[in-house]
Write an enzyme that holds these catalytic residues in place. Structure first.
Site, PDB file in Angstrom:
ATOM      1  N   ASP A  21      -4.678 -12.996 -34.186  1.00 30.43           N
ATOM      2  CA  ASP A  21      -5.072 -12.700 -32.814  1.00 30.43           C
ATOM      3  C   ASP A  21      -4.073 -13.426 -31.907  1.00 30.43           C
ATOM      4  O   ASP A  21      -3.278 -14.258 -32.356  1.00 30.43           O
ATOM      5  CB  ASP A  21      -6.518 -13.116 -32.539  1.00 30.43           C
ATOM      6  CG  ASP A  21      -7.106 -12.351 -31.354  1.00 30.43           C
ATOM      7  OD1 ASP A  21      -6.331 -11.872 -30.506  1.00 30.43           O
ATOM      8  OD2 ASP A  21      -8.340 -12.238 -31.255  1.00 30.43           O
TER       9      ASP A  21
HETATM   10  C1  NOJ Z   1      -7.383 -11.256 -27.895  1.00 29.58           C
HETATM   11  C2  NOJ Z   1      -8.602 -10.535 -28.404  1.00 29.58           C
HETATM   12  O1  NOJ Z   1      -9.424 -11.435 -29.103  1.00 29.58           O
HETATM   13  C3  NOJ Z   1      -8.296  -9.353 -29.289  1.00 29.58           C
HETATM   14  O2  NOJ Z   1      -9.480  -8.630 -29.487  1.00 29.58           O
HETATM   15  C4  NOJ Z   1      -7.225  -8.478 -28.708  1.00 29.58           C
HETATM   16  O3  NOJ Z   1      -6.964  -7.389 -29.553  1.00 29.58           O
HETATM   17  C5  NOJ Z   1      -5.968  -9.309 -28.504  1.00 29.58           C
HETATM   18  N1  NOJ Z   1      -6.247 -10.410 -27.610  1.00 29.58           N
HETATM   19  C6  NOJ Z   1      -4.815  -8.476 -27.961  1.00 29.58           C
HETATM   20  O4  NOJ Z   1      -5.070  -8.070 -26.673  1.00 29.58           O
END
Ligand code: NOJ
Length: 734
Positions: A289
């Site tokens: 993430d």
């Molecule tokens: C953080 C989030 O937790 C995740 O769900 C998302 O896909 C990513 N950022 C990218 O935007």
């Protein structure tokens, strides 16, 4: 995700030609940073926002005004494997550089968060899951895939399939609710919808199931928080959606921010390698993430960035989102033998496999016609129609005293609450590429249908109440329809809340409206289950509208006016009051189940049971259940139940099948959903609904992660929600 032998051979031949630097490039995901306008890298800005040096608003402002950096030189040098973005023209430009100017011509993956639609936004997942309609789940995902491709996106950071049982967590809105079985069927359908239509390259994308894993169990519902659970709970509940998605062929996964029993999921060899890759046989890749690898230093599991990168790569984390740690440190780690070339090759091979399977080597560009399809135009009619269908099926009727709903024709409706007039708050969290002109507010939905309606803002989730407007509203209408709830920014990432009652002064507004003596219908617009004990006691009719996407206003108006009979059910239990989360129907049996007596599992000052349980939802007609029978066959149980429409209108019911393993070597849930089926019955009609429950599906995972079938007594339940069921018992020797 299946590759032909020829495709696999091509991947191997590319891999054999790659330098170490090019391999490291493939495991690097870039987002358009703002270096240029400001001398601060994007990652640093994220950190500044996270640790409070700048506010979220300031971060937004900087992002909106700065020059983007698409890393063209890095792409040219083969130092980028994937980019984030939703601009098709830019995607084509960057892809051209990757293909024509980099040494090996390896295309980029273009990733983006398309959680519940891109241009055509459909209901948030917690709402859509309540339609219990697998076919719908698949069709909305397919629409998202088509629109993604038209916007240059080939890799969707979806589906979000975290089982979530604590409504304080803002991200409950993004996923399919509290139940692993409904969640697994949702996950399968979403993967099929995103990936399976390979009739042309414009129709499928690589899915990215997330957040792997157990993020939905973060302690006290606080985002990014720690997660502790037994291996049995992990395998029986939180892994189930992911296992289903892998079986359906999910091309990638995103590791979650949380630690699980002390090991961050970003560097967790058990979840990434043992379970996901070796156990389930996932042949796609895993991305971190955003900033996930770097955060392992803050977790205190890695000494520094380099250590975090080495641990992550060795654990099976194939791609770095946003930190440059792989880019900056992997060369040294490989040269010094702390990461083997075989481990890096495995990561690169997985990424190349996805690119090959997507057809990006032959068909890397967004066709001009696809770009034109969405530029400066309304969404295609078929997509808008599907968004309406999804919204209609997701609405849940929670209460309807004296059949107040549907409203009688010509009723004068005082429409109250600023949310009723909003075309933007209906969208919900995690939607970024929609346009206001495609959106229908509840006010517009009612007006379009010729309803006798007048709008009075009166108040909303934020700000003060307007006394005069409240009085005018009470005087004007025969009935007051109050649209209250949450702004879309009140759920989603970083939106945990300790108080999950109606925000701001909205309960006060309701009290004032009720005091006028007019009948009040409460329409909710929200991203999480709310604590509605007071509303349930005092308001005669309550309709759960969630954040339903671009056609929300039409769907709600149809239900209010009776053009459409509500059929949605809750994918998550609703509490009566704050303080009783996490709350879910499939709780492990306690030694002292909650009851009226003191020494039981209860609260002194609050009900322990859900106000509206999982699977619950009323209709404009009524259904009765009878004649539950359970017959044992060699490999399965054959179960039947008679369902009758006892009301005066045709209606659609979700017939739910639950099971309890009464005595086992581990404490089992009081009830677990096994199957469901939707039926439509004319007034007075009845149907015998048949279920086949494979015996193989009656076991559970023990703490050694072994799936066991244990002889003994089982209870079978059937009903229209998880609380009110018929039940039967049967002894099984497997
Ligand atoms: C953080 C989030 O937790 C995740 O769900 C998302 O896909 C990513 N950022 C990218 O935007």
């Amino acid at each position: 995700m299946n590759l032909t032998q020829e495709q696999k051979d091509r991947v191997e031949s590319i891999l054999a030609q790659m330098t170490l630097e090019e391999k490291i490039g493939q495991v690097n995901l870039e987002s358009p940073s703002i270096v240029g306008g400001f001398d601060v890298p994007f990652e640093e800005l994220i950190e500044m926002m996270t640790d409070g040096r700048i506010s979220q608003e300031e971060f937004g402002q900087i992002m909106a005004t700065s020059t983007r950096d698409y890393h063209e030189d890095d792409i040219r040098a083969g130092r980028v494997g994937a980019m984030m973005g939703d601009d098709p023209v830019k995607a084509n430009e960057l892809q051209k550089i990757a293909l024509e100017e980099s040494r090996l011509g390896i295309p980029l993956l273009m990733g983006f968060d398309v959680i519940h639609g891109l241009r055509t936004v459909y209901p948030i997942a917690i709402a859509e899951a309540g339609s219990f309609d697998d076919d719908l789940f698949e069709r909305t995902a397919h629409m998202a895939a088509e629109e993604s491709r038209a916007h240059g996106i080939t890799w969707n950071f979806a589906p979000m399939i975290d089982v979530a049982r604590d409504s304080r967590w803002g991200r409950v809105s993004e996923g399919p609710g509290e139940d692993p079985r409904l969640g697994a069927r949702f996950a399968r359908a979403k993967i099929r919808g995103l990936q399976n239509d390979q009739s042309s390259k414009e129709k499928y994308v690589a899915a990215c199931m997330k957040h792997y894993v157990a993020y939905g169990a973060c302690e006290s519902g606080r985002d990014y928080n720690t997660t502790m659970m037994s291996n049995s709970m992990l395998h029986n509940v939180y892994l189930q959606t992911f296992r289903a998605a892998v079986e359906e062929g999910a091309a990638s996964a995103m590791a979650s921010f949380n630690d699980l029993n002390g090991v961050p999921c970003t560097v967790n060899p058990y979840t990434l390698r043992t379970v996901l890759k070796d156990g389930y046989g996932m042949n796609g890749f895993v991305v971190s993430d955003a900033n996930g690898i770097k955060e392992c230093v803050t977790h205190g599991i890695a000494r520094d960035d380099e250590d975090a990168g080495v641990q992550a790569m060795n654990a099976g984390l194939d791609m770095d989102m946003g930190t440059h740690i792989y880019k900056d440190y992997l060369r040294k780690a490989v040269e010094e033998g702390r990461v083997s070339m075989a481990v890096l090759d495995d990561a690169v091979r997985r990424i190349l496999n996805v690119k090959m399977w997507l057809g990006l080597f032959e068909n890397p560009y967004v066709p001009e016609e696809s770009i034109a399809e969405y530029a400066d135009r309304d969404v295609p009619q078929a997509h808008s129609d599907l968004a309406l269908e999804a919204a209609e099926k997701s609405i849940v009727l929670l209460k309807n005293e004296e059949s107040l709903l549907p409203l009688q024709p010509d009723t004068k409706i005082s429409l109250v609450g600023s949310l009723a007039d909003s075309r933007t708050e209906i969208i919900g969290a995690w939607a970024m590429s929609w346009q206001e002109r495609d959106c229908v507010s509840i006010r517009q939905g009612l007006e379009k249908r010729g309803a006798n309606v007048k709008y009075f803002a009166c108040g909303g989730p934020e700000g003060d109440l307007n006394k005069e407007e409240i009085e005018e509203a009470a005087q004007w209408g025969d009935v007051i329809v109050a649209v209250l709830g949450e702004l879309d920014s009140m759920s989603g990432e970083a939106s945990s809340k300790a108080d999950i009652t109606l925000p701001g002064k909205q309960r006060k507004l309701l009290k004032k409206l009720l005091k006028t003596g007019k009948k009040v219908v409460l329409v909710l617009m929200n991203g999480r289950p709310l604590a509605l004990g007071w509303e349930d006691e005092n308001v005669p009719a309550i309709l759960e509208g969630w954040h339903l996407g671009v056609r929300m206003g039409d769907a709600v108006a149809e239900v209010l006016l009776g053009e459409k009979v509500p059929e949605g059910k809750l994918s998550s239990s609703f509490p009566a009051v704050n303080g009783i989360e996490p709350l879910y129907y499939n709780h492990p049996s306690t030694g002292r189940p909650g009851s009226k007596s003191k020494f039981t599992s209860r609260y002194l000052d609050a009900p322990f049971a859900a106000l509206y349980p999982f699977g619950y939802g009323l209709s404009y007609t009524t259904f009765s259940y009878s004649d539950l029978t359970v017959k044992e066959q060699k490999d399965c149980l054959e179960i039947s139940v008679k369902v009758a429409n006892t009301g005066e209108r045709e209606g659609t019911e979700t017939v739910q099948l639950y099971m309890q393993d009464v005595t086992a070597s581990l404490v089992r849930p009081v009830k677990e959903l096994k199957d469901y089926r939707k039926i439509t019955l004319a007034a007075g009609a009845q149907e015998t609904v048949q279920f086949t429950l494979p015996k193989q599906d009656m076991g559970f995972f023990n703490n050694d992660a072994q799936y066991v079938l244990e002889d003994g007594l089982f209870r079978i339940f059937a009903g229209g929600n998880s609380r009110d069921c018929l039940e039967a018992e049967i002894c099984i020797a497997f």
